[in-house]
Structures are given as structure tokens and as C-alpha cells.
Design an enzyme around this catalytic site. Sequence first.
Site, short mmCIF file in Angstrom:
data_model
loop_
_atom_site.label_atom_id
_atom_site.label_comp_id
_atom_site.label_asym_id
_atom_site.label_seq_id
_atom_site.Cartn_x
_atom_site.Cartn_y
_atom_site.Cartn_z
N SER A 53 1.13 -1.25 0.05
CA SER A 53 -0.13 -0.41 0.15
C SER A 53 0.71 1.26 -0.19
O SER A 53 0.39 2.43 -0.08
CB SER A 53 -0.45 -0.16 0.98
OG SER A 53 -0.17 0.21 2.47
N HIS A 79 -0.72 4.81 7.50
CA HIS A 79 0.89 5.08 5.93
C HIS A 79 0.72 6.39 6.40
O HIS A 79 0.34 7.21 6.87
CB HIS A 79 -0.41 5.50 4.90
CG HIS A 79 -1.48 3.53 4.19
ND1 HIS A 79 -1.96 3.11 4.71
CD2 HIS A 79 -1.04 2.18 4.16
CE1 HIS A 79 -2.94 2.10 4.97
NE2 HIS A 79 -0.76 1.41 4.30
N ASP A 107 -3.04 8.33 7.94
CA ASP A 107 -3.61 7.21 9.36
C ASP A 107 -3.22 6.18 9.30
O ASP A 107 -1.76 6.54 9.64
CB ASP A 107 -4.66 6.43 7.74
CG ASP A 107 -4.14 5.21 6.82
OD1 ASP A 107 -2.90 5.39 7.13
OD2 ASP A 107 -4.91 4.37 5.88
#
Length: 385
Positions: free
Chosen positions: A44, A350, A347
Amino acid sequence: MMATIRRGALALVALSSVLALAAVRGAAATKKPLVPAMFVFGDSLVDVGNNNHLARCNVSCRADRRPYGLDYPCHSPTGRFSNGYNLADLLAQQLGFAESPPPFLYLSNAGDIRRMSTAGINFASGGSGLLPTTGNNKVCGEAIPMSEQVGNFTSLVRRPAGSGGRAADDDLIAKSLVFISVGSNDLFEYADHLITEANVSSPTIRNDTAFLQGLIASYTSNVKELHAAGARRFSVLSPSLVGCCPLQRKVAKDYGDVDRLGCLGTANNLSRQLYPMIAAMLQGLSQELPGMSYSLGDAVGMAGWVFGNANFTTLDHACCGGGDFGAGLCNSSVTPCQDRSGYFFWDRFHPTEAASAITARALFGGGTERFVSPVNVKQLVAARP
Ligand SMILES: *[C@@H]1O[C@H](CO)[C@@H](O)[C@H](O)[C@H]1NC(C)=O
Ligand SMILES: *[C@@H]1O[C@H](CO)[C@@H](O)[C@H](O)[C@H]1NC(C)=O
Ligand SMILES: *[C@@H]1O[C@H](CO)[C@@H](O)[C@H](O)[C@H]1NC(C)=O
Ligand SMILES: *[C@@H]1O[C@H](CO)[C@@H](O)[C@H](O)[C@H]1NC(C)=O
Ligand SMILES: *[C@@H]1O[C@H](CO)[C@@H](O)[C@H](O)[C@H]1NC(C)=O
Ligand SMILES: *[C@@H]1O[C@H](CO)[C@@H](O)[C@H](O)[C@H]1NC(C)=O
Ligand SMILES: *[C@@H]1O[C@H](CO)[C@@H](O)[C@H](O)[C@H]1NC(C)=O
């Protein structure tokens, strides 16, 4: 009459500023990128939308809702796990591209594989890892493991002429940059087992060294397969101090495993052990595989440096997420922080665009060169393949 002239004059001013803007954009666009294309693999940190196309991938591993993408040029979610650009975009920009190459699953849906030879393709999938089980089922529902990302790349490269044409020639693949950021999710899931099982009466005996060696074995075979498909130039980023993301900080507090950085000790120790193993793997492979060259970014060292030296106002709390450390889900019910460039974490897992930009510059060679070896990406792509 006056009014008409004024309107005309205004229109002219507006048109000339549009033309001036176009000229500026044109100048930027004509600057030739340093490599013909870029191929991105991993998780991600670098996914630009592949997971949006996975039917069974659930909300934990998708960034397809507001406020993701808040600071991206279109101000809307694209699948990037960031407020704006992510690391793949920011490294691509250092190389002279506008942003990351497009997501593989978007291209295959659109039947536009020819784009491969103009900018490259991004195969990365949020939640995925080196082990095929990582992200699959338990955490995300579905994620594309590293080995499958590599398999999708090699089958495109090897596709014979006649079946829609070869996607790209050998020279293009050899000169392109392969960028890999993977391993964090394997560490997350393993650390999670260690922590939660420490509280059960008869925990399963685990052998960290054997686990990490398993990751290296998988990593090795992926790099070999990419090389066999023609890839020569590799930029690799090691997993960062994964115990420091807001959710792991919360786990650390809940389970009483807080290290001197305020992070999950068990997880950070795994990152610290893995880095030298990746370094040794790449050094060995570059001697074994003809023409292979690489640049390894030490994300553990970078994180330690950033936590001590960079000017972020907030290092431990997510910009978007409720509760302790902002470790709750980031979605449209949450109002994100105003000062996104002051936060390290966007978040619970991340980094913000601002934090990723530091990593991209460090990888490319913009200041903190000591965290990249044996060369930085700028030197890697300047050398003859
Ligand atoms: C995502 O899917 C997995 C597997 O089905 C499940 O265990 C997990 O709870 C799901 N997470 C969410 C947030 O729906
Ligand atoms: C990617 O590879 C997997 C595993 O081989 C395959 O099932 C899948 O169809 C491939 N994806 C595409 C879009 O070709
Ligand atoms: C852990 O695994 C390593 C590598 O496989 C092995 O050398 C070592 O003996 C193992 N340790 C234990 C305590 O089983
Ligand atoms: C785990 O066990 C420790 C020690 O018994 C206890 O302090 C802690 O609250 C437990 N954590 C959880 C999340 O159950
Ligand atoms: C992490 O490693 C350090 C140094 O080896 C050690 O002192 C510490 O106990 C380890 N922490 C955990 C949680 O394993
Ligand atoms: C942080 O800010 C100070 C004061 O503005 C500046 O001197 C320093 O270079 C900055 N550090 C970094 C790493 O940007
Ligand atoms: C956002 O997440 C929270 C926590 O999981 C949930 O209660 C809430 O309904 C979600 N909001 C939206 C709009 O999905």
C-alpha cells in the site's frame, strides 16, 4: 458596447494566462524522464488503485473513499493510501514522470497494455506481502501477493508477438527502473501473532530467524524472476520501523510492549533484523545475476532519522482516524487534520504525502544519501545498463 469590449479584454487575458500555463506545462512535459518506464511492485505504500479492482478486497485494504486523495490533483480518492501522492508517484516525479505509472488492473480492464512501453505499469497491491497468505483472507479478504504481481509482469513481457503483440522490448525493460516496496505487511501479521499469543496460556513456539529467512527466500525468487524477464535496474526499499505506525503504537500501549521510540518493540525489532538480510540478499544477487544493478533504501535508518530530526509537528498520531493515536479507520465520518504537511502519518498505517516526499528524495539522492546503498537511484539510472 463598453461592456462587450471589457468582456473581450477579459477573455483575452484569460486565454493568454491559459496559454502561459500550457507553455509551462509543455516545458515540464518535454523534459524527458531519466528512464523509459518504471515498473512498481509491492504494497500500500505504492499501490495506485489496483485494490479497487479486487472484488473480495474489503474496506481495510482499500483507499476508495473520502477523505483519501484530499490533496491529490483531482481532490478525490484514487486508491492511493495517502492524502495526496504516494511514494511511487513521488519517486516517479524525481525521475521526470508526472506521477506513478497506471495500475495494472485498470489497464488490463481497459485493454490498454501498450501503455507499458510509454510509462510503465504499477502492479502493487495494498495489504499484500512476500508470503502468499499475507493480506489474503484474514486481513483484506483479497490482495495480490508479490509473487503474483511478478508473474503478471513476466507473462506480459513474454507474451509472444501475434497474441496482441509484445508489450515491450528487451532493451526497454533493461533500461527501466523496477521499484519494490514490500515486506511490511508480512512483519505486521507475524508481529500481531507474537503479541496476541503472548497472552494465551500455551503460545505456539515461533522461530523469528526462520520466519525472516522465509521472507528472504521468497524475495530472492521474485528478484530472480524479474531478472529472468529482463529487468536489470532495481530500486528496493526495506520495510520501515513498522512498529511506529499509529495502530501499532496503540497495540504497544495495550499490550505493554513499548520501545524507546514509543512504538511496538516486537515489530520494530523484526524490521531491524530484516534490513541487513535484504542488503546481503541484493549484494549476493547482483554478483550472481548478469547485468543486475541496484539501489537499496534503508527505511529503518530513514525512519530513525526522521523521527529525530525532521520538522513534523506530529509523529505519533494519524491525521485521519479517531481514538488513541488516531488508530481508528479513516473514512468520511472523520475530519482530517488541517496541517497535513505537519503530520508524519496520514492514517493508522500510512505516511502523508509530506512524509513520503522525504523518502522519495532520500532514495533518489536529495540529501540523506547515507540511507541508500551502494548508489542512489539517480546514480543507478545514470550508469549504463
Ligand atoms: C475483511 O475480510 C476479512 C476476510 O473475510 C475479514 O476477516 C475482515 O474482518 C474484513 N474486514 C473488514 C473491515 O470488513
Ligand atoms: C495475474 O496472475 C494471476 C496468477 O497467475 C492470474 O490468476 C491473473 O489472472 C493475472 N491477472 C491478469 C489481469 O492477467
Ligand atoms: C531457528 O531457525 C534457524 C534457521 O532455520 C535455525 O538455525 C535455528 O536453530 C532455529 N532456532 C531454534 C531455537 O529452533
Ligand atoms: C496481556 O497480559 C498482560 C500481563 O498479564 C496484561 O497486563 C495485559 O493487560 C494483557 N493484554 C491484553 C490486551 O489482554
Ligand atoms: C528488541 O531488541 C532489543 C535489542 O536487541 C532488546 O533489548 C529488546 O528486548 C527487544 N524487544 C522485544 C520486544 O523483543
Ligand atoms: C527544521 O527546521 C529548522 C528551522 O527552520 C531548519 O534549520 C532545519 O534544517 C529543518 N530540518 C529539516 C530536517 O528539514
Ligand atoms: C467510519 O468508520 C467507523 C468506524 O469503523 C464507522 O462506525 C462509521 O460508520 C464509518 N463511516 C462511514 C461513512 O463509513
